[in-house]
Design an enzyme around this catalytic site. Structure first.
Site, PDB file in Angstrom:
ATOM      1  N   LYS A  17       0.455 -14.454 -11.879  1.00  0.00           N
ATOM      2  CA  LYS A  17       0.672 -15.604 -10.987  1.00  0.00           C
ATOM      3  C   LYS A  17      -0.640 -16.159 -10.463  1.00  0.00           C
ATOM      4  O   LYS A  17      -0.754 -17.351 -10.178  1.00  0.00           O
ATOM      5  CB  LYS A  17       1.494 -15.164  -9.775  1.00  0.00           C
ATOM      6  CG  LYS A  17       2.894 -14.749 -10.070  1.00  0.00           C
ATOM      7  CD  LYS A  17       3.441 -14.080  -8.811  1.00  0.00           C
ATOM      8  CE  LYS A  17       4.845 -13.590  -9.014  1.00  0.00           C
ATOM      9  NZ  LYS A  17       5.175 -12.534  -8.044  1.00  0.00           N
ATOM     10  N   LYS A  22      -3.342  -9.565 -18.520  1.00  0.00           N
ATOM     11  CA  LYS A  22      -1.925  -9.726 -18.178  1.00  0.00           C
ATOM     12  C   LYS A  22      -1.623 -11.167 -17.746  1.00  0.00           C
ATOM     13  O   LYS A  22      -2.422 -11.769 -17.024  1.00  0.00           O
ATOM     14  CB  LYS A  22      -1.622  -8.767 -17.021  1.00  0.00           C
ATOM     15  CG  LYS A  22      -0.164  -8.557 -16.727  1.00  0.00           C
ATOM     16  CD  LYS A  22       0.015  -7.606 -15.550  1.00  0.00           C
ATOM     17  CE  LYS A  22      -0.215  -8.296 -14.230  1.00  0.00           C
ATOM     18  NZ  LYS A  22       0.780  -8.043 -13.194  1.00  0.00           N
ATOM     19  N   LYS A  60      -6.957  -5.479  -7.412  1.00  0.00           N
ATOM     20  CA  LYS A  60      -6.756  -6.564  -6.447  1.00  0.00           C
ATOM     21  C   LYS A  60      -7.824  -6.586  -5.359  1.00  0.00           C
ATOM     22  O   LYS A  60      -8.202  -7.648  -4.880  1.00  0.00           O
ATOM     23  CB  LYS A  60      -5.352  -6.512  -5.842  1.00  0.00           C
ATOM     24  CG  LYS A  60      -4.293  -6.811  -6.878  1.00  0.00           C
ATOM     25  CD  LYS A  60      -3.008  -7.346  -6.295  1.00  0.00           C
ATOM     26  CE  LYS A  60      -2.136  -7.832  -7.457  1.00  0.00           C
ATOM     27  NZ  LYS A  60      -0.827  -8.294  -7.087  1.00  0.00           N
TER      28      LYS A  60
HETATM   29  N1  AQP Z   1       2.659 -10.093 -17.349  1.00  0.00           N
HETATM   30  C1  AQP Z   1       3.763  -9.396 -17.081  1.00  0.00           C
HETATM   31  N2  AQP Z   1       4.489  -8.854 -18.090  1.00  0.00           N
HETATM   32  C2  AQP Z   1       5.631  -8.138 -17.828  1.00  0.00           C
HETATM   33  N3  AQP Z   1       6.093  -7.940 -16.581  1.00  0.00           N
HETATM   34  C3  AQP Z   1       5.395  -8.458 -15.549  1.00  0.00           C
HETATM   35  N4  AQP Z   1       5.581  -8.432 -14.222  1.00  0.00           N
HETATM   36  C4  AQP Z   1       4.587  -9.112 -13.615  1.00  0.00           C
HETATM   37  N5  AQP Z   1       3.727  -9.600 -14.519  1.00  0.00           N
HETATM   38  C5  AQP Z   1       4.203  -9.203 -15.743  1.00  0.00           C
HETATM   39  C6  AQP Z   1       6.721  -7.769 -13.576  1.00  0.00           C
HETATM   40  O1  AQP Z   1       7.385  -8.712 -12.770  1.00  0.00           O
HETATM   41  C7  AQP Z   1       7.966  -8.042 -11.644  1.00  0.00           C
HETATM   42  C8  AQP Z   1       7.622  -8.793 -10.404  1.00  0.00           C
HETATM   43  O2  AQP Z   1       6.214  -8.799 -10.223  1.00  0.00           O
HETATM   44  P1  AQP Z   1       5.634  -9.106  -8.785  1.00  0.00           P
HETATM   45  O3  AQP Z   1       5.902 -10.498  -8.459  1.00  0.00           O
HETATM   46  O4  AQP Z   1       6.176  -8.156  -7.820  1.00  0.00           O
HETATM   47  O5  AQP Z   1       4.145  -8.785  -8.808  1.00  0.00           O
HETATM   48  P2  AQP Z   1       2.935  -8.879  -9.750  1.00  0.00           P
HETATM   49  O6  AQP Z   1       3.023  -7.796 -10.774  1.00  0.00           O
HETATM   50  O7  AQP Z   1       1.807  -8.772  -8.854  1.00  0.00           O
HETATM   51  O8  AQP Z   1       2.973 -10.304 -10.421  1.00  0.00           O
HETATM   52  P3  AQP Z   1       1.676 -10.974 -11.000  1.00  0.00           P
HETATM   53  O9  AQP Z   1       2.103 -12.165 -11.740  1.00  0.00           O
HETATM   54  O10 AQP Z   1       0.907  -9.983 -11.771  1.00  0.00           O
HETATM   55  O11 AQP Z   1       0.899 -11.423  -9.698  1.00  0.00           O
HETATM   56  P4  AQP Z   1      -0.647 -11.310  -9.395  1.00  0.00           P
HETATM   57  O12 AQP Z   1      -1.257 -12.479 -10.054  1.00  0.00           O
HETATM   58  O13 AQP Z   1      -0.708 -11.377  -7.918  1.00  0.00           O
HETATM   59  O14 AQP Z   1      -1.125  -9.995  -9.945  1.00  0.00           O
HETATM   60  C9  AQP Z   1       7.425  -6.616 -11.669  1.00  0.00           C
HETATM   61  O15 AQP Z   1       8.437  -5.761 -12.182  1.00  0.00           O
HETATM   62  C10 AQP Z   1       6.267  -6.687 -12.610  1.00  0.00           C
HETATM   63  O16 AQP Z   1       6.078  -5.476 -13.309  1.00  0.00           O
END
Ligand code: AQP
Length: 345
Positions: free
Chosen positions: A210, A207, A115
């Site tokens: 968001k 992955k 990040k």
């Molecule tokens: N691609 C994924 N596959 C399975 N699980 C996922 N999680 C996130 N992406 C995947 C799980 O969702 C929960 C909440 O995630 P979060 O909102 O706390 O944060 P994150 O992991 O930062 O979500 P993103 O989509 O990956 O955001 P960005 O784009 O900011 O990096 C967690 O349990 C996570 O494991």
């Protein structure tokens, strides 16, 4: 080792674009665990501000994640749904954990490296300390089980290290204050099933996320049937038909991802899906995946819309959840203050 009552805790960041990865990797498990455990589910707004957020959008996103929890089937009366910033003990315990965790531990965290990217000097201190806050989220309830996607495994391990070091460093004081040989449990990650790491629909090696600039990379929980159909049909694949055995998915990340999504939505395994679709062309498989995705996600999106429109209800759920969570968190924090040797009222 002291015995801890089983308790589930997990959180989702209100950073917009809730997607199929969040749903299958985390929220589906949250829903299942309600049957067997007491559960606390948190909209982690303090985590969201580790990167820049537009305040108006953040407010809307907090309500949207709350609506998603309820629309997916979490019962806010039987369990607890709340937003992190309404329970100040999260930030308070995080400070204590900043003083327990070691720089060397945080320096190993891959999420920070990803990040922060190349412009590391310009990343917030909060983004660096994120895993200590996550440990506090879990341990302020002395939670024992944490359902998360695969990407959070390393942070969970760090939470265990922090709990262990606190228990060791303060062992004498913990005993003097009437607790058994450990104050914090070592929380266990629950990372199971065919979709613990859902990949981008545009690139099976990345992955689903968001923050991906391409909306075609993910299925959002708020997408309507047309959008879901378009995204699945456009999803990247290879020219071969589907294999009949799991072995045949190796080195085919896009095929592996779509089969995993199908299995998770269907509540079965990848092997079962291949038994049915082995030898089929992607066009046939994708049509079935569109039907399944629309059947599962359509009602959730519609219910989220309805709930988000009822702001008073959502805010009341968060207020009630915060009150109940806060009472538990205060108990832990008071004990932590006694163990540390702080003077308190
Ligand atoms: N691609 C994924 N596959 C399975 N699980 C996922 N999680 C996130 N992406 C995947 C799980 O969702 C929960 C909440 O995630 P979060 O909102 O706390 O944060 P994150 O992991 O930062 O979500 P993103 O989509 O990956 O955001 P960005 O784009 O900011 O990096 C967690 O349990 C996570 O494991």
């Amino acid at each position: 080792m002291a015995h801890f009552k089983e308790l589930v805790f997990s959180g989702v960041q209100p950073t917009g674009n809730l997607h199929l990865g969040n749903y299958l990797g985390a929220i589906v498990k949250f829903v299942d665990l309600q049957k067997s455990h007491d559960c606390i589910y948190c909209v982690v707004d303090l985590h969201a501000i580790t990167v820049a957020q537009d305040p108006l959008q953040l407010t809307a996103n907090i309500r949207e994640v709350t609506a998603a929890f309820i629309a997916c089937g979490i019962d806010p009366k039987a369990h607890i749904i709340f937003n992190q910033s309404q329970v100040p003990e999260h930030a308070e315990l995080a400070w204590v954990f900043n003083c327990v965790a070691r720089l060397g531990w945080l320096n190993r965290m891959t999420q920070f490296k990803e990040k922060a990217g190349k412009d590391r000097e310009n990343a917030s201190v909060g983004l660096y300390a994120y895993p200590a806050l996550m440990a506090a989220d879990i341990l302020v309830y002395r939670a024992t089980h944490v359902p998360v996607g695969e990407d959070q495994k390393q942070h969970l391990e760090l939470s265990r290290d922090i709990a262990q070091k606190f228990n060791n460093d303060f062992a004498e004081s913990i005993a003097r204050n009437g607790f058994n040989d450990a104050f914090f449990p070592l929380p266990e990650p629950l990372i199971q099933g065919p979709a613990t790491r859902v990949m981008s629909l545009r690139d099976g090696t990345k992955k689903m996320s968001k923050s991906d600039p391409s909306d075609y990379s993910r299925i959002n929980l708020t997408d309507d049937a047309d959008a879901i159909a378009q995204k699945v049909r456009k999803a990247k694949t290879d020219p071969e038909p589907l294999p009949s055995e799991l072995e045949g998915l190796k080195a085919r990340p896009e095929a592996d991802n779509l089969v995993g999504i199908f299995a998770a939505l269907n509540g079965t395994s990848k092997a079962d899906i291949l038994l049915e679709y082995g030898g089929a062309q992607f066009s046939t498989f994708k049509s079935a995946l569109v039907d399944l995705s629309v059947a599962k996600l359509g009602p959730i999106g519609a219910e989220m819309k309805r709930l988000v429109a009822d702001q008073a209800y959502i805010d009341a759920v968060l207020a009630d959840g915060s009150e109940r969570a806060g009472a538990k968190a205060r108990q832990t924090m008071n004990a932590v203050k006694d163990i540390l040797g702080f003077v308190r009222r």
